[in-house]
Design a protein around this motif. Structure first.
Motif, mmCIF file in Angstrom:
data_model
loop_
_atom_site.group_PDB
_atom_site.id
_atom_site.type_symbol
_atom_site.label_atom_id
_atom_site.label_comp_id
_atom_site.label_asym_id
_atom_site.label_seq_id
_atom_site.Cartn_x
_atom_site.Cartn_y
_atom_site.Cartn_z
ATOM 1 N N THR A 37 0.852 -1.191 0.000
ATOM 2 C CA THR A 37 0.000 0.000 0.000
ATOM 3 C C THR A 37 0.888 1.242 0.000
ATOM 4 O O THR A 37 2.062 1.167 0.392
ATOM 5 N N LYS A 38 0.310 2.373 -0.410
ATOM 6 C CA LYS A 38 1.078 3.628 -0.452
ATOM 7 C C LYS A 38 1.520 4.048 0.944
ATOM 8 O O LYS A 38 2.632 4.508 1.145
ATOM 9 N N ALA A 39 0.597 3.878 1.902
ATOM 10 C CA ALA A 39 0.908 4.301 3.278
ATOM 11 C C ALA A 39 1.273 3.089 4.126
ATOM 12 O O ALA A 39 0.633 2.039 4.014
ATOM 13 N N LYS A 40 2.281 3.275 4.961
ATOM 14 C CA LYS A 40 2.607 2.215 5.917
ATOM 15 C C LYS A 40 1.554 2.202 7.023
ATOM 16 O O LYS A 40 1.013 3.255 7.376
ATOM 17 N N ARG A 41 1.279 1.033 7.575
ATOM 18 C CA ARG A 41 0.356 0.918 8.711
ATOM 19 C C ARG A 41 1.116 0.426 9.928
ATOM 20 O O ARG A 41 2.009 -0.424 9.784
ATOM 21 N N PRO A 42 0.744 0.893 11.119
ATOM 22 C CA PRO A 42 1.404 0.337 12.306
ATOM 23 C C PRO A 42 1.070 -1.151 12.465
ATOM 24 O O PRO A 42 -0.043 -1.572 12.184
ATOM 25 N N ARG A 43 2.060 -1.884 12.903
ATOM 26 C CA ARG A 43 1.893 -3.325 13.095
ATOM 27 C C ARG A 43 0.975 -3.603 14.297
ATOM 28 O O ARG A 43 0.209 -4.552 14.314
ATOM 29 N N TYR A 44 1.114 -2.733 15.306
ATOM 30 C CA TYR A 44 0.328 -2.907 16.542
ATOM 31 C C TYR A 44 -0.126 -1.534 17.022
ATOM 32 O O TYR A 44 0.705 -0.634 17.207
ATOM 33 N N SER A 45 -1.433 -1.351 17.185
ATOM 34 C CA SER A 45 -1.879 -0.017 17.619
ATOM 35 C C SER A 45 -3.097 -0.086 18.528
ATOM 36 O O SER A 45 -3.950 0.804 18.511
ATOM 37 N N LYS A 46 -3.161 -1.136 19.321
ATOM 38 C CA LYS A 46 -4.249 -1.242 20.304
ATOM 39 C C LYS A 46 -4.130 -0.086 21.302
ATOM 40 O O LYS A 46 -3.051 0.181 21.833
ATOM 41 N N LEU A 47 -5.245 0.604 21.528
ATOM 42 C CA LEU A 47 -5.255 1.745 22.449
ATOM 43 C C LEU A 47 -5.777 1.314 23.818
ATOM 44 O O LEU A 47 -6.811 0.646 23.919
ATOM 45 N N SER A 48 -5.081 1.724 24.852
ATOM 46 C CA SER A 48 -5.580 1.484 26.209
ATOM 47 C C SER A 48 -6.746 2.423 26.490
ATOM 48 O O SER A 48 -6.716 3.595 26.118
ATOM 49 N N ASN A 49 -7.773 1.909 27.169
ATOM 50 C CA ASN A 49 -8.948 2.724 27.514
ATOM 51 C C ASN A 49 -8.817 3.358 28.895
ATOM 52 O O ASN A 49 -9.824 3.786 29.469
ATOM 53 N N LEU A 50 -7.607 3.412 29.418
ATOM 54 C CA LEU A 50 -7.416 3.741 30.837
ATOM 55 C C LEU A 50 -8.096 5.017 31.342
ATOM 56 O O LEU A 50 -8.851 4.955 32.317
ATOM 57 N N PRO A 51 -7.871 6.199 30.715
ATOM 58 C CA PRO A 51 -8.491 7.362 31.362
ATOM 59 C C PRO A 51 -10.020 7.257 31.400
ATOM 60 O O PRO A 51 -10.646 7.674 32.369
ATOM 61 N N LEU A 52 -10.609 6.681 30.375
ATOM 62 C CA LEU A 52 -12.070 6.549 30.357
ATOM 63 C C LEU A 52 -12.539 5.572 31.428
ATOM 64 O O LEU A 52 -13.504 5.830 32.139
ATOM 65 N N LYS A 53 -11.835 4.459 31.534
ATOM 66 C CA LYS A 53 -12.218 3.439 32.518
ATOM 67 C C LYS A 53 -12.213 4.039 33.918
ATOM 68 O O LYS A 53 -13.121 3.860 34.715
ATOM 69 N N ASN A 54 -11.167 4.807 34.189
ATOM 70 C CA ASN A 54 -11.032 5.399 35.514
ATOM 71 C C ASN A 54 -12.105 6.449 35.769
ATOM 72 O O ASN A 54 -12.688 6.514 36.851
ATOM 73 N N LEU A 55 -12.377 7.246 34.776
ATOM 74 C CA LEU A 55 -13.312 8.363 34.943
ATOM 75 C C LEU A 55 -14.762 7.896 34.962
ATOM 76 O O LEU A 55 -15.559 8.339 35.786
ATOM 77 N N LEU A 56 -15.112 7.001 34.043
ATOM 78 C CA LEU A 56 -16.521 6.610 33.900
ATOM 79 C C LEU A 56 -16.869 5.374 34.720
ATOM 80 O O LEU A 56 -18.035 5.094 34.962
ATOM 81 N N GLY A 57 -15.849 4.612 35.116
ATOM 82 C CA GLY A 57 -16.103 3.435 35.952
ATOM 83 C C GLY A 57 -16.584 2.230 35.165
ATOM 84 O O GLY A 57 -17.098 1.272 35.734
ATOM 85 N N TYR A 58 -16.479 2.267 33.875
ATOM 86 C CA TYR A 58 -16.803 1.067 33.091
ATOM 87 C C TYR A 58 -15.941 1.036 31.838
ATOM 88 O O TYR A 58 -15.343 2.048 31.462
ATOM 89 N N LEU A 59 -15.898 -0.128 31.207
ATOM 90 C CA LEU A 59 -15.097 -0.301 29.993
ATOM 91 C C LEU A 59 -15.991 -0.363 28.764
ATOM 92 O O LEU A 59 -17.157 -0.747 28.868
ATOM 93 N N PRO A 60 -15.458 -0.009 27.607
ATOM 94 C CA PRO A 60 -16.248 -0.218 26.386
ATOM 95 C C PRO A 60 -16.540 -1.708 26.202
ATOM 96 O O PRO A 60 -15.852 -2.558 26.761
ATOM 97 N N GLU A 61 -17.526 -1.988 25.378
ATOM 98 C CA GLU A 61 -17.816 -3.386 25.036
ATOM 99 C C GLU A 61 -16.596 -4.016 24.376
ATOM 100 O O GLU A 61 -15.777 -3.311 23.781
ATOM 101 N N THR A 62 -16.543 -5.348 24.390
ATOM 102 C CA THR A 62 -15.474 -6.010 23.633
ATOM 103 C C THR A 62 -15.778 -5.838 22.145
ATOM 104 O O THR A 62 -16.942 -5.637 21.756
ATOM 105 N N TRP A 63 -14.718 -5.971 21.326
ATOM 106 C CA TRP A 63 -14.952 -5.812 19.887
ATOM 107 C C TRP A 63 -15.864 -6.922 19.357
ATOM 108 O O TRP A 63 -16.631 -6.715 18.424
ATOM 109 N N GLN A 64 -15.836 -8.086 20.030
ATOM 110 C CA GLN A 64 -16.703 -9.183 19.576
ATOM 111 C C GLN A 64 -18.174 -8.833 19.837
ATOM 112 O O GLN A 64 -19.033 -9.044 18.971
ATOM 113 N N GLU A 65 -18.444 -8.283 21.051
ATOM 114 C CA GLU A 65 -19.837 -7.913 21.369
ATOM 115 C C GLU A 65 -20.355 -6.871 20.372
ATOM 116 O O GLU A 65 -21.472 -6.965 19.862
ATOM 117 N N SER A 66 -19.518 -5.864 20.115
ATOM 118 C CA SER A 66 -19.936 -4.784 19.211
ATOM 119 C C SER A 66 -20.133 -5.296 17.785
ATOM 120 O O SER A 66 -21.087 -4.918 17.104
#
Ligand SMILES: NC(=O)c1ccc[n+]([C@@H]2O[C@H](COP(=O)([O-])OP(=O)(O)OC[C@H]3O[C@@H](n4cnc5c(N)ncnc54)[C@H](OP(=O)(O)O)[C@@H]3O)[C@@H](O)[C@H]2O)c1
Length: 283
Positions: free
Chosen positions: A243-272
């Motif tokens: 491809t023209k643009a390179k893609r990162p090999r690994y780019s999973k984002l931690s949900n940490l600030p949201l988890k701490n602030l809201l007290g819950y985690l997003p759904e798993t990608w499988q559930e969504s």
């Protein structure tokens, strides 16, 4: 009555916001690219002057990662420079801005989820423009939420699931890359969490990705198994599809600030993903 503008209302996330707010009976002004080009300072000035939004949800973006390598200036204007315009006007009119960025601000060399304290080092032009946009909006408007999201899917024809279903309907064998890992994130989940986040008034940088992680191959396998596809799915390497643009090999984002602030985690990608596929079946 809150005055809410949705920019980029014709895109996946813009449509999800419009649908959700309307279903809650919350009035909003959804503007597609034709109605509001966010790179047009004159139009932005008119919007702020005449409508005086309390919230601007910016779902507009130049998202074509490969094309951005050719249309460098266009991508830079939409993803970077427009955020300076919006930021300055928002500060002047005390507007809260909600803006979205990407996991592609990272270079992909890590082997565990990226934290907001990790140094972004984009490896393609799209990532560089999105990183600039984060900085511009955060610098110019104090009442800003920037939320990095990854592998977004929802109502639209540009997302991976839509493309996969199209490929699967035409082929008996499919090769999907297994060496790019991140996490799929559903627009409905982004909307829900954003609406909870803005109640907190804890402005700043966040990350939101479906819980868990997956390669494109894992995601495809989950979808095609769910649909009981009878073809053959083959893991491939990124270099099989230059491809023209390179893609990162690994780019999973931690949900940490949201988890701490809201007290819950997003759904798993499988559930969504399952929810999305159920929605598709209804159509
Ligand atoms: N899609 C992903 O996989 C992904 C991954 C990581 C982060 N994100 C980020 O998540 C956010 C939402 O993405 P999405 O998936 O909803 O994107 P999308 O479906 O591509 O929608 C983007 C929208 O922005 C519009 N747009 C482009 N240039 C514009 C301009 N100058 N002024 C106003 N509108 C303009 C596009 O209109 P046209 O279609 O008419 O050009 C499109 O309707 C974006 O910030 C994106 O960068 C997305």
């Amino acid at each position: 009555m809150k005055k809410i503008v949705i920019a980029g209302a014709g895109g996946q996330l813009g449509k999800a916001f419009t649908k959700k707010l309307q279903s809650l009976g919350i009035e909003c002004l959804p503007l597609t690219r034709k109605e509001l080009d966010i790179t047009d300072l004159h139009l932005l000035k008119e919007l702020f002057l005449n409508f005086r939004p309390q919230y601007l949800i910016n779902c507009a973006a130049y998202n074509e990662v490969d094309k951005a390598e050719e249309e460098k200036e266009k991508a830079l204007l939409v993803n970077g420079i427009a955020l300076r315009y919006i930021g300055n006007l928002a500060a002047q009119y005390q507007t809260t801005v909600i803006h979205y960025s990407t996991d592609y601000v990272f270079n992909g060399e890590k082997e565990e989820p990226y934290l907001i304290s990790d140094q972004p080092k984009p490896i393609n032009h799209y990532g560089r423009t999105k990183l600039l946009g984060e900085k511009e909006i955060l610098t110019h408007n104090p009442k800003t939420y920037v939320i990095r999201v990854s592998w977004v899917f929802g109502d639209g024809e540009q997302n991976f699931i839509y493309k996969l279903l199209n490929w699967a309907s035409k082929n008996e064998k499919l090769k999907i890359v297994a060496d790019q890992v991140s996490s799929p994130t559903y627009t409905e989940e982004i909307v829900k969490i954003t609406l909870d986040l803005i109640k907190t008034e804890q402005y700043g940088l966040y990350q939101l990705s479906g819980e868990g992680q997956a390669s494109r191959y894992d995601w495809a396998k989950f979808i095609l198994d769910y649909l009981n596809w009878q073809g053959e799915l083959i893991p491939a390497a990124s270099h099989d599809f230059p491809t023209k643009a390179k893609r990162p090999r690994y780019s999973k984002l931690s949900n940490l600030p949201l988890k701490n602030l809201l007290g819950y985690l997003p759904e798993t990608w499988q559930e969504s993903t399952e929810k999305y596929l159920k929605e598709l079946k209804k159509i």
